[in-house]
Structure formats: structure tokens, C-alpha cells
Motif scaffolding. Sequence first.
Motif, short mmCIF file in Angstrom:
data_model
loop_
_atom_site.label_atom_id
_atom_site.label_comp_id
_atom_site.label_asym_id
_atom_site.label_seq_id
_atom_site.Cartn_x
_atom_site.Cartn_y
_atom_site.Cartn_z
N SER A 284 0.82 -1.21 0.00
CA SER A 284 0.00 0.00 0.00
C SER A 284 0.85 1.25 0.00
CB SER A 284 -0.92 0.00 1.22
OG SER A 284 -1.79 -1.11 1.21
N LEU A 285 1.90 1.27 0.83
CA LEU A 285 2.76 2.45 0.91
C LEU A 285 3.52 2.70 -0.38
CD1 LEU A 285 4.19 2.14 4.53
CD2 LEU A 285 2.51 3.78 3.70
N LEU A 286 3.89 1.63 -1.08
CA LEU A 286 4.64 1.78 -2.32
C LEU A 286 3.79 2.34 -3.46
CD1 LEU A 286 6.92 -1.39 -2.46
CD2 LEU A 286 7.62 0.99 -2.14
N CYS A 287 2.47 2.27 -3.32
CA CYS A 287 1.60 2.73 -4.42
C CYS A 287 1.84 4.19 -4.76
CB CYS A 287 0.14 2.51 -4.05
SG CYS A 287 -0.39 0.79 -4.14
N LYS A 288 2.08 5.02 -3.75
CA LYS A 288 2.29 6.45 -4.01
C LYS A 288 3.51 6.66 -4.89
CE LYS A 288 3.28 10.83 -1.67
NZ LYS A 288 4.62 11.06 -2.26
N SER A 289 4.63 6.00 -4.56
CA SER A 289 5.85 6.18 -5.34
C SER A 289 5.73 5.55 -6.72
CB SER A 289 7.04 5.56 -4.60
OG SER A 289 7.23 6.18 -3.35
N LEU A 290 5.13 4.36 -6.78
CA LEU A 290 5.05 3.64 -8.05
C LEU A 290 4.10 4.31 -9.04
CD1 LEU A 290 5.04 -0.04 -6.72
CD2 LEU A 290 6.94 1.19 -7.78
N THR A 291 3.11 5.05 -8.53
CA THR A 291 2.19 5.76 -9.43
C THR A 291 2.55 7.23 -9.58
OG1 THR A 291 0.67 6.26 -7.61
CG2 THR A 291 0.28 4.23 -8.84
N LYS A 292 3.62 7.69 -8.89
CA LYS A 292 4.06 9.07 -8.94
C LYS A 292 2.92 10.03 -8.56
CE LYS A 292 7.60 8.05 -12.39
NZ LYS A 292 8.15 8.32 -13.75
N ASN A 293 2.24 9.69 -7.50
CA ASN A 293 1.18 10.52 -6.93
C ASN A 293 -0.08 10.61 -7.78
OD1 ASN A 293 2.29 11.21 -4.51
ND2 ASN A 293 3.02 13.23 -5.14
N GLN A 294 -0.16 9.83 -8.83
CA GLN A 294 -1.32 9.92 -9.72
C GLN A 294 -2.34 8.84 -9.38
OE1 GLN A 294 0.27 9.56 -13.67
NE2 GLN A 294 1.25 11.57 -13.65
N VAL A 295 -3.62 9.21 -9.50
CA VAL A 295 -4.67 8.21 -9.40
C VAL A 295 -4.64 7.40 -10.69
CG1 VAL A 295 -7.14 7.82 -9.17
CG2 VAL A 295 -6.06 9.70 -7.94
N SER A 296 -4.20 6.16 -10.59
CA SER A 296 -3.91 5.36 -11.78
C SER A 296 -4.16 3.89 -11.48
CB SER A 296 -2.45 5.57 -12.20
OG SER A 296 -2.06 4.63 -13.17
N LEU A 297 -4.49 3.14 -12.54
CA LEU A 297 -4.71 1.70 -12.43
C LEU A 297 -3.51 0.89 -12.94
CD1 LEU A 297 -8.42 1.54 -13.68
CD2 LEU A 297 -7.61 1.44 -11.31
N ARG A 298 -2.39 1.54 -13.13
CA ARG A 298 -1.25 0.84 -13.74
C ARG A 298 -0.72 -0.30 -12.87
NH1 ARG A 298 3.00 5.82 -13.60
NH2 ARG A 298 1.10 6.81 -14.40
N LEU A 299 -0.95 -0.23 -11.56
CA LEU A 299 -0.47 -1.30 -10.67
C LEU A 299 -1.44 -2.46 -10.56
CD1 LEU A 299 1.01 0.78 -7.70
CD2 LEU A 299 2.23 -0.22 -9.64
N LEU A 300 -2.67 -2.26 -11.03
CA LEU A 300 -3.70 -3.28 -10.84
C LEU A 300 -3.33 -4.64 -11.43
CD1 LEU A 300 -6.50 -3.60 -9.54
CD2 LEU A 300 -7.51 -3.00 -11.75
N PRO A 301 -2.80 -4.72 -12.67
CA PRO A 301 -2.44 -6.04 -13.21
C PRO A 301 -1.42 -6.78 -12.37
CG PRO A 301 -2.43 -4.38 -14.95
CD PRO A 301 -2.56 -3.64 -13.65
N PHE A 302 -0.47 -6.04 -11.77
CA PHE A 302 0.53 -6.68 -10.93
C PHE A 302 -0.11 -7.24 -9.66
CE2 PHE A 302 2.75 -3.47 -13.44
CZ PHE A 302 3.78 -4.23 -13.99
N GLY A 303 -1.07 -6.48 -9.10
CA GLY A 303 -1.77 -6.97 -7.93
C GLY A 303 -2.59 -8.21 -8.24
N ILE A 304 -3.30 -8.20 -9.36
CA ILE A 304 -4.11 -9.35 -9.77
C ILE A 304 -3.23 -10.58 -9.95
CG2 ILE A 304 -5.53 -10.29 -11.64
CD1 ILE A 304 -6.54 -7.37 -12.08
N ALA A 305 -2.13 -10.40 -10.68
CA ALA A 305 -1.25 -11.54 -10.96
C ALA A 305 -0.66 -12.10 -9.67
CB ALA A 305 -0.12 -11.10 -11.90
#
Length: 451
Positions: A284-305
Motif C-alpha cells: 500500500s505504501l509503495l503505491c504512491k511512489s510507483l504511481t508518482k502521486n497519480q490516481v492510476s490503475l497501472r499497478l492493478l495487473p501486478f496486484g491481480i497476478a
Amino acid sequence: MANQFQLFKRRRFNAMFFTQFLGAFNDNIFKQALILVLTYTAASQIGVEVSILNNLAAMLFILPYFLFSYFLFSALAGQIADKFEKSKLTRFVKLLELVIMTVAAIGFVFEWYALLFVALFLMGTHSTFFGPIKYAYLPQAMQKDELVGANGLFQMGTSLAILLGMIVAGVLTQLPQSLYWISATVVVVALLGYMAARFIPMTPAMQPNLTINWNILTTSIATVRYLYSLPFLFFVILGNSWFWFYGATFLTQTPEFSKVILQGDESVVIFLLTLFSVGVSIGSLLCKSLTKNQVSLRLLPFGIAGLSIFAVDLYFSLSGLDIDLTSNTLLGISDVFGRSGSLRVFADLFFLGFSGGLYIVPLYASMQAYAPKSHRARIVGANNIFNAIFMVTSAIFAIVVLNTLNLSLPQLFLVTGVLNIIFGVFLYTKLNKHVGQAVMQTCDEPLSSEG
């Protein structure tokens, strides 16, 4: 904001954070203490199988979401949270928690299991009213570039509250006069939660002229129908609800597979839950850095997998363990560590939690960012309705798989992991299809920048 932890310097964040943290902490002290009592003590007294009792406890904790939220309260709670100022509402809800925990304390002291299940039921109803308040509060109180970080901290806080609640429950159940200690603790924590709520700053009501529809049936139908008219949010909420189905399926079984497969005592249960909770917190904490503060779904496939890969591997790692059926002795953590293959089980649980953090934070941030301001709390109310249905279904699903189909716990995890990848592909496809429309609908409605 460069560092999301700086939000703790802001009263607009920290007061609601600690109110939410203490509420989740108390929920899980109570729930886990009850489950441990059922698993290690009451099952033999009552004469009911442990697996049935565990899933019954989980279902009754969520049953108010399904019965009262779906048929009665959730849509109404969303209307109330949109119409009225949220700090006063929060304080009122926290007073109700104090009353409910007093009822629970009486149930523990006198070992009235029926009363404890009533309190469990009432805590679900309490959460039904608090959910729309807390999740509609964040986008109103946070600046636009703080929303993902705030959600990451909330998810981290919730995970740690769950973990600490379970640890405290495990410690309390092993003390002399444990039921008295549990009773005192849940009442004191409820009181602390109310005190934290008194520091929440006032936030303007989003729709003060709203006329509340007290017809609970038509209100619920109208809320779900409105959600369905916003397809992106509809699928976001389906994704949120699936996470609760998935998590409940795994976490409810943790005491039993710790006892039956790992042959561990209560301390092993807490250790397994620690691995999962720490994983969720880090993800959860890494989401901010990995999305660069943007509301984005780019991490969703990694979570699903990750949720599928590590569930399937958990099946193989648990299936490969040797179980000594002749031993009635439960092992401590150090003894379980010494068993061949146990480290693989531990790694699977950690990365299941980590993947869950990557999965759920983008969905919650998207729900808050793209929900119309005037209906934000009602959207959260609709989210509670679907969460309830999925979580009750999870308890029924586990009972059917384990007690009707007579599959093993590892096989339950395997089936859940396979279902997750099917649902995940469907979800991501639908979200990608509708995200553009959601962005266009909200581009004229920026998030609040109130400081």
C-alpha cells in the motif's frame, strides 16, 4: 507531497486516521478473541466443527452489511453522510461503538456466546454507517496530490490495526482471567476512538439541501441504479468487493490451517497474520511512489497476478508439508520454522498481502477521485452493499467447499486463486474500457484543495 508521512502533521488527516485505526483495532481484538475462543475452547463445549464455527463467525460479522446494509441502512447512511457535517456524524458513530463494546464485554464476562454474536452483528451495522463517512471524508479533506498517499496510509493503518488487534487478542486470551481482560480492553479502546473523533475538523456538508428518502428499499435501489449509470465506478466497486471476498476467504481460514496443517498454536496464527498484514502495508505504501502521486490503475495487473500466483503456490507449499497425525501437541513459532517447507508458506502469505496492497489502493483512490462530489458518500454506501454481498458469499463459499464438497484447505486456496485470475482479467478489461469516460465526467469537478 514528497513524503506521505508528513500528512500525520495535519489534523485534517491524523484525527480521522487514528479514529479509523482505533475502530479497526477494536473490531479485530473482539473478532479475533471470539474466533480464538471458538477455535481452541468453545468448539468442544458447543459440539460444532471448528471450520463451521469460524465461517459462521465471519458471516455474522458481515451479515449486517448484507441484511441491514443491502435492505436497510447502507444507502441511507450514504445520504446522511452527504447531507450532514462529517465530524459530528463520526462522534455519534463512535458513541455507538462504545455501547456495543459494553454489550460485548458483558457477553465475554458471563460467557454468553449468543450475546457475543449479537455484538458481532451490531459491530457490522456500526461499520455500515462509518464507511461512507470515512471514505467520503478523504477526498474532501485532502489535496489532489495527497489522495493516493492518504489512501496508502489508510490501508497501511487498517492492516496494522487488524494485525495489532489480532496480536492483542492472542495475548489476552492466554492471560489468567482472559475474558475479563478482553472485556476491559474493547471498552477502553472504544473510548479512545471516541476521543480521537473529537479532533476531526469540521468539513462542509457536500449536499446540505438533500432531502433524505427514508424509504429504505427505494433508496437502496436508487443508489445501486445510480452507480450502474457510472460504469467505471461500478466496476471499481466490483473490484473492491472482490478483494474483500478474496481476503476473507484466506484470513478466516488462518486459525484452522495454522492448527490443522502447520500444527501451530495461537502464536503461529498471529505470526501468519503478521506476514500478510505487513505485506499489505508495504504494498500500500509503495503505491504512491510507483504511481508518482497519480490516481492510476497501472499497478492493478501486478496486484491481480500476484494474488493468483501466490495463492496457487500456497496450495503446493501447504500440500507438500508432512503432517504428524499421531501428535496432539501444538507447536510454537520456532518449532514451525524448523519444519521443512514452512519458509515457502510464509513467503506466499507475505506476497499475497503485498499483492493485495498493490491491488486495493488504486481502486479506492479511483473510487474517491471519480465519484461525483454530491454523491460521493452514497457511492461509498453502494460500495458497502457490494462488499457485504461478496463477503457473505465468501463465508458461504468456504463452507460449501470445505464441508459440502469436502475439499481441503489448500484446495480452497487453489480454487480461489484460479477464480481470481479469471475475475481479474474481466475487471481490468472493463476498467480500461470505461476509464476515459470517467475522466471526462470529472474533469470539471476537481478534488477539494482545502488545507
